[in-house]
Design a protein around this motif. Structure first.
Motif, PDB file in Angstrom:
ATOM      1  N   SER A  58     -33.727   0.062  10.135  1.00  0.00           N
ATOM      2  CA  SER A  58     -34.078   0.743  11.381  1.00  0.00           C
ATOM      3  C   SER A  58     -35.268   0.076  12.060  1.00  0.00           C
ATOM      4  N   TYR A  59     -36.277  -0.282  11.274  1.00  0.00           N
ATOM      5  CA  TYR A  59     -37.444  -0.944  11.848  1.00  0.00           C
ATOM      6  C   TYR A  59     -37.096  -2.332  12.375  1.00  0.00           C
ATOM      7  N   ARG A  60     -36.240  -3.051  11.673  1.00  0.00           N
ATOM      8  CA  ARG A  60     -35.809  -4.369  12.166  1.00  0.00           C
ATOM      9  C   ARG A  60     -35.065  -4.228  13.487  1.00  0.00           C
ATOM     10  N   GLU A  61     -34.215  -3.214  13.600  1.00  0.00           N
ATOM     11  CA  GLU A  61     -33.459  -3.011  14.833  1.00  0.00           C
ATOM     12  C   GLU A  61     -34.401  -2.691  15.995  1.00  0.00           C
ATOM     13  N   VAL A  62     -35.400  -1.844  15.734  1.00  0.00           N
ATOM     14  CA  VAL A  62     -36.338  -1.475  16.795  1.00  0.00           C
ATOM     15  C   VAL A  62     -37.132  -2.692  17.257  1.00  0.00           C
ATOM     16  N   PHE A  63     -37.589  -3.518  16.325  1.00  0.00           N
ATOM     17  CA  PHE A  63     -38.349  -4.712  16.688  1.00  0.00           C
ATOM     18  C   PHE A  63     -37.473  -5.743  17.390  1.00  0.00           C
ATOM     19  N   ASP A  64     -36.214  -5.880  16.964  1.00  0.00           N
ATOM     20  CA  ASP A  64     -35.328  -6.870  17.575  1.00  0.00           C
ATOM     21  C   ASP A  64     -34.937  -6.480  18.994  1.00  0.00           C
ATOM     22  N   ARG A  65     -34.750  -5.181  19.251  1.00  0.00           N
ATOM     23  CA  ARG A  65     -34.252  -4.727  20.552  1.00  0.00           C
ATOM     24  C   ARG A  65     -35.370  -4.411  21.540  1.00  0.00           C
ATOM     25  N   GLY A  66     -36.578  -4.375  21.095  1.00  0.00           N
ATOM     26  CA  GLY A  66     -37.681  -4.031  21.991  1.00  0.00           C
ATOM     27  C   GLY A  66     -38.803  -5.047  21.935  1.00  0.00           C
ATOM     28  N   ASN A  67     -39.721  -4.928  22.882  1.00  0.00           N
ATOM     29  CA  ASN A  67     -40.873  -5.815  22.975  1.00  0.00           C
ATOM     30  C   ASN A  67     -42.121  -5.030  22.553  1.00  0.00           C
ATOM     31  N   LEU A  68     -42.201  -4.696  21.281  1.00  0.00           N
ATOM     32  CA  LEU A  68     -43.234  -3.797  20.789  1.00  0.00           C
ATOM     33  C   LEU A  68     -44.656  -4.317  20.970  1.00  0.00           C
ATOM     34  N   PRO A  69     -44.940  -5.608  20.723  1.00  0.00           N
ATOM     35  CA  PRO A  69     -46.333  -6.060  20.924  1.00  0.00           C
ATOM     36  C   PRO A  69     -46.821  -5.851  22.356  1.00  0.00           C
ATOM     37  N   LEU A 222     -44.370  -3.918  31.682  1.00  0.00           N
ATOM     38  CA  LEU A 222     -45.432  -2.974  32.033  1.00  0.00           C
ATOM     39  C   LEU A 222     -45.266  -1.626  31.350  1.00  0.00           C
ATOM     40  N   MET A 223     -44.201  -1.455  30.592  1.00  0.00           N
ATOM     41  CA  MET A 223     -43.945  -0.173  29.945  1.00  0.00           C
ATOM     42  C   MET A 223     -44.940   0.084  28.820  1.00  0.00           C
ATOM     43  N   THR A 224     -45.245   1.369  28.628  1.00  0.00           N
ATOM     44  CA  THR A 224     -46.055   1.758  27.485  1.00  0.00           C
ATOM     45  C   THR A 224     -45.165   1.926  26.259  1.00  0.00           C
ATOM     46  N   LEU A 225     -45.785   2.118  25.119  1.00  0.00           N
ATOM     47  CA  LEU A 225     -45.017   2.193  23.877  1.00  0.00           C
ATOM     48  C   LEU A 225     -44.039   3.365  23.852  1.00  0.00           C
ATOM     49  N   PRO A 226     -44.429   4.597  24.223  1.00  0.00           N
ATOM     50  CA  PRO A 226     -43.442   5.690  24.237  1.00  0.00           C
ATOM     51  C   PRO A 226     -42.277   5.426  25.182  1.00  0.00           C
ATOM     52  N   VAL A 227     -42.551   4.874  26.364  1.00  0.00           N
ATOM     53  CA  VAL A 227     -41.485   4.607  27.327  1.00  0.00           C
ATOM     54  C   VAL A 227     -40.572   3.498  26.836  1.00  0.00           C
ATOM     55  N   GLY A 228     -41.155   2.429  26.342  1.00  0.00           N
ATOM     56  CA  GLY A 228     -40.343   1.321  25.859  1.00  0.00           C
ATOM     57  C   GLY A 228     -39.450   1.707  24.704  1.00  0.00           C
ATOM     58  N   LEU A 229     -39.995   2.447  23.747  1.00  0.00           N
ATOM     59  CA  LEU A 229     -39.184   2.873  22.608  1.00  0.00           C
ATOM     60  C   LEU A 229     -38.080   3.825  23.048  1.00  0.00           C
ATOM     61  N   THR A 231     -36.488   3.731  25.937  1.00  0.00           N
ATOM     62  CA  THR A 231     -35.438   2.937  26.581  1.00  0.00           C
ATOM     63  C   THR A 231     -34.565   2.233  25.556  1.00  0.00           C
ATOM     64  N   VAL A 232     -35.181   1.785  24.471  1.00  0.00           N
ATOM     65  CA  VAL A 232     -34.386   1.161  23.405  1.00  0.00           C
ATOM     66  C   VAL A 232     -33.440   2.177  22.796  1.00  0.00           C
ATOM     67  N   LYS A 233     -33.935   3.385  22.546  1.00  0.00           N
ATOM     68  CA  LYS A 233     -33.094   4.425  21.945  1.00  0.00           C
ATOM     69  C   LYS A 233     -31.968   4.828  22.877  1.00  0.00           C
ATOM     70  N   ASP A 234     -32.279   5.023  24.161  1.00  0.00           N
ATOM     71  CA  ASP A 234     -31.259   5.462  25.098  1.00  0.00           C
ATOM     72  C   ASP A 234     -30.194   4.403  25.330  1.00  0.00           C
ATOM     73  N   ALA A 235     -30.580   3.148  25.267  1.00  0.00           N
ATOM     74  CA  ALA A 235     -29.632   2.080  25.538  1.00  0.00           C
ATOM     75  C   ALA A 235     -28.569   1.970  24.453  1.00  0.00           C
ATOM     76  N   GLN A 242     -33.305   5.137  13.663  1.00  0.00           N
ATOM     77  CA  GLN A 242     -34.105   4.356  14.597  1.00  0.00           C
ATOM     78  C   GLN A 242     -35.006   5.249  15.452  1.00  0.00           C
ATOM     79  N   SER A 243     -34.533   6.439  15.776  1.00  0.00           N
ATOM     80  CA  SER A 243     -35.375   7.373  16.525  1.00  0.00           C
ATOM     81  C   SER A 243     -36.614   7.748  15.723  1.00  0.00           C
ATOM     82  N   MET A 244     -36.428   8.010  14.425  1.00  0.00           N
ATOM     83  CA  MET A 244     -37.566   8.341  13.582  1.00  0.00           C
ATOM     84  C   MET A 244     -38.485   7.135  13.413  1.00  0.00           C
ATOM     85  N   ALA A 245     -37.904   5.955  13.275  1.00  0.00           N
ATOM     86  CA  ALA A 245     -38.727   4.745  13.162  1.00  0.00           C
ATOM     87  C   ALA A 245     -39.534   4.523  14.434  1.00  0.00           C
TER      88      ALA A 245
END
Length: 277
Positions: A58-69, A222-229, A231-235, A242-245
């Motif tokens: 789940s954590y790998r998927e979140v990092f791969d699909r989003g721009n967390l840094p 320009l997205m913040t962390l809550p917004v970016g995460l 968008t990854v979940k909704d997409a 992954q939601s919990m991660a």
């Protein structure tokens, strides 16, 4: 205090605290366990959260699909700027209301208190139109500026400043100190607990703010962390692990901040009574 002194009252009070802590920690533990399982194991029927082998999928998927840094940097930058500006503006405004004698002070203070009762959702449309008029949509300032107006913090700080003895300020003015010097050298040092508490709660609120940054930003950079995460979940639909991660990654910086400054946070809340704000 309510049960009195003695071994049995202490044991009963300790047991009650342990039960309440367990009730509070249960959802967090459930989220942590769920985030370390695969989607197939999470959707398996059953009440136990331990349904399969632990995995970092789940954590790998979140990092791969989003721009967390980038999202984490945006959240940190926005929360820090919002906190600094809000504390600066709120302390100055509160001190003006507490010690000022200008015309219309009571009416302006009443308007400030009344604005506390206005739901933030009602201001979304006018604020968005204002950001459009100033051509600030999809900028950091569009996210920051509407958040630095905090009537509740002004009211809390004003009530605290009212309790500071005026004799201290009058003594400083006799020595030739200006109003700004009195505020900086006398009032602020005496107000460290309330200022720290206000800063802590403003930072947490700015970090967790989702609705306004979601509305006013479209650029992924320009997205913040809550917004970016989100968008990854909704997409990719509803994916529980992954939601919990994502939720844990968004909360992790606040958890670290609390662990590092827990004594100051608890002391500030206990001193100022901001726990219910």
């Amino acid at each position: 205090m309510l049960l009195g002194a003695g071994r049995w009252p202490r044991a009963l009070g300790g047991t009650a605290l342990i039960v309440m802590a367990a009730v509070w920690l249960l959802p967090f533990v459930w989220a942590v366990v769920t985030s370390f399982q695969s989607e197939a194991d999470v959707t398996t029927p059953g009440l136990s959260p331990f349904k399969g082998a632990f995995t970092l999928e789940s954590y790998r998927e979140v990092f791969d699909r989003g721009n967390l840094p980038v999202w984490a940097f945006n959240s940190l930058l926005i929360a820090a700027v919002v906190t600094a500006l809000t504390v600066a503006i709120s302390t100055l405004a509160a001190y003006g209301f507490s010690r000022g004698t200008f015309r219309g002070r009571r009416a302006l203070m009443a308007l400030t208190v009344a604005s506390i009762m206005v739901p933030p959702q009602l201001l979304i449309v006018p604020l968005f139109r204002q950001m459009l008029a100033f051509d600030l949509v999809d900028t950091y300032w569009a996210v920051i500026l509407p958040q630095i107006v905090a009537p509740m913090m002004v009211f809390i700080l004003k009530r605290f400043f009212d309790g500071i003895p005026r004799e201290l300020e009058e003594a400083a003015r006799i020595d030739g100190a200006s109003d700004l010097r009195v505020f900086w050298s006398i009032v602020l040092p005496l107000s460290r607990p309330i200022v720290a508490a206000v800063g802590i709660f403003v930072f947490i609120g700015a970090w967790n703010n989702f609705l306004w940054p979601f509305i006013v930003t479209n650029d992924s950079d320009l997205m913040t962390l809550p917004v970016g995460l989100a968008t990854v979940k909704d997409a990719y639909g509803t994916v529980y692990a992954q939601s919990m991660a994502s939720a844990l990654l968004a909360a992790l910086p606040l958890i670290v901040v609390f662990l590092l400054f827990q004594r100051r946070i608890v002391r500030s809340v206990a001193t100022t009574g901001l726990g219910g704000t």
